[in-house]
Design a protein around this motif. Sequence first.
Motif, PDB file in Angstrom:
ATOM      1  N   LYS A  71      -2.766  -0.866  -4.849  1.00 45.31           N
ATOM      2  CA  LYS A  71      -1.988  -0.925  -3.457  1.00 45.31           C
ATOM      3  C   LYS A  71      -0.368  -1.347  -3.803  1.00 45.31           C
ATOM      4  O   LYS A  71      -0.194  -1.990  -4.807  1.00 45.31           O
TER       5      LYS A  71
ATOM      6  N   ARG B  43     -10.040  -4.099   1.794  1.00 47.91           N
ATOM      7  CA  ARG B  43     -10.953  -2.849   2.114  1.00 47.91           C
ATOM      8  C   ARG B  43     -12.461  -3.228   1.971  1.00 47.91           C
ATOM      9  O   ARG B  43     -13.433  -2.823   2.681  1.00 47.91           O
TER      10      ARG B  43
ATOM     11  N   VAL C 115       0.255  -3.631   3.533  1.00 49.93           N
ATOM     12  CA  VAL C 115      -0.967  -2.489   3.690  1.00 49.93           C
ATOM     13  C   VAL C 115      -2.231  -3.127   3.513  1.00 49.93           C
ATOM     14  O   VAL C 115      -3.361  -2.323   3.705  1.00 49.93           O
TER      15      VAL C 115
ATOM     16  N   ALA D 226      -3.924  -3.356   6.809  1.00 52.98           N
ATOM     17  CA  ALA D 226      -3.966  -1.975   7.190  1.00 52.98           C
ATOM     18  C   ALA D 226      -5.167  -1.139   6.822  1.00 52.98           C
ATOM     19  O   ALA D 226      -6.036  -0.555   7.240  1.00 52.98           O
ATOM     20  N   GLU D 227      -5.525  -1.573   5.314  1.00 52.51           N
ATOM     21  CA  GLU D 227      -6.629  -0.979   4.742  1.00 52.51           C
ATOM     22  C   GLU D 227      -7.959  -1.583   5.314  1.00 52.51           C
ATOM     23  O   GLU D 227      -9.001  -1.087   5.409  1.00 52.51           O
TER      24      GLU D 227
ATOM     25  N   GLY E 272      -8.949  -0.313   8.504  1.00 51.00           N
ATOM     26  CA  GLY E 272      -9.303   1.277   8.289  1.00 51.00           C
ATOM     27  C   GLY E 272     -10.986   0.843   7.826  1.00 51.00           C
ATOM     28  O   GLY E 272     -11.794   1.908   8.102  1.00 51.00           O
TER      29      GLY E 272
ATOM     30  N   GLN F   2     -11.590   6.277   9.677  1.00 45.13           N
ATOM     31  CA  GLN F   2     -10.616   7.013   9.928  1.00 45.13           C
ATOM     32  C   GLN F   2     -10.183   7.528  11.357  1.00 45.13           C
ATOM     33  O   GLN F   2     -11.346   7.251  12.319  1.00 45.13           O
TER      34      GLN F   2
ATOM     35  N   GLU G  92      -4.547   7.353   5.147  1.00 42.06           N
ATOM     36  CA  GLU G  92      -4.145   7.157   6.339  1.00 42.06           C
ATOM     37  C   GLU G  92      -3.471   5.634   6.465  1.00 42.06           C
ATOM     38  O   GLU G  92      -2.680   5.678   7.231  1.00 42.06           O
ATOM     39  N   SER G  93      -3.987   4.844   5.667  1.00 39.27           N
ATOM     40  CA  SER G  93      -3.423   3.326   5.829  1.00 39.27           C
ATOM     41  C   SER G  93      -2.110   3.384   5.536  1.00 39.27           C
ATOM     42  O   SER G  93      -1.315   2.765   5.991  1.00 39.27           O
TER      43      SER G  93
END
Length: 311
Positions: A97, A126, A161, A164-165, A168, A173, A263-264
């Motif tokens: 990442k 994630r 991020v 965000a992941e 997700g 999604q 998307e993330s």
Amino acid sequence: MIRIGAVNIDTSHPLGFGEVMEKDDRARYVGVYNDSFRPDSEVEGFIRRFGLEKRCNTLEELAAMCDIGFIHGCDWDDHLRCAMPFIEQGKPVFIDKPLVGNLADCRRVEQLVKDGAVILGASSARYAYEVQQFLALPEEERGEVVNVFGTAGVDEFNYGVHIAEAIGGILGQGAQSVRYMGRGEAGGKYSESYFVQYENGKSAVFNTFTGTWQPFVLTIMTTKTTHHFRMDSNRLYEALMCEICNYMEGKPNLLAGPDALLESVKVMLAATASRAQGGVPVALDALTDAMPAYDGRAFCRSYGAAAGRLY
């Protein structure tokens, strides 16, 4: 034994991943290519620390000797250059990442995957065990997820991020738009908040924090109750490496597809675009190259200037 080639040992991740690999016999680093800011003495220290077979002079040489490449460099604008020799040799590649940091590179990843590339990634959050345990609960017991609130800290994108992941990973999604909500400041440090609307009516809020490390924390509101947990940072790499090894061994795994990973990234791009526009919602499908992006080269320069010795 899965043979891994390491590219650019900028961050603590190669060290942390290597320590996880030492605990079992599933994978190991066998070679390294480094053209980033870590000096030769540290590259040699990395080789000694994990018993690598060699330092390679080219990315192509490294790709030829391993089963999978791990792109560890902190300049996300350089990730695809580093990944291409593995892709061209038909090898899967794990990109640490953030996967990429601009819309043009998102499109490049989409095309590479369409052409047959295997691109894995990206954030260990994630795949955190706590996320897995929540998702393993029967929906009739935990309730249907309605909203997720998450926090992360150190910086806006490189660490932001992660959350965000993780969101997700919980919601899947379908992120539709992002809206900048505002900033809180104290002592020269600040936190920023963003609202994410999903196509199915669900939503998320995430807070980034700049200036201090903050834990990865999720609060998940469902139709039945509220779940709250802090991810164990000592087990994040283990959870991620387990899924990568499962994939490489042909076993069932939880790895997200490239569309989910991208998307993330697009959520973060919409977040910074919304902030630049004073907080108006920015739809992911309305992102353009003219909107703000994250500068990987600038981040790498500042990170390298502040980095302490690891090996």
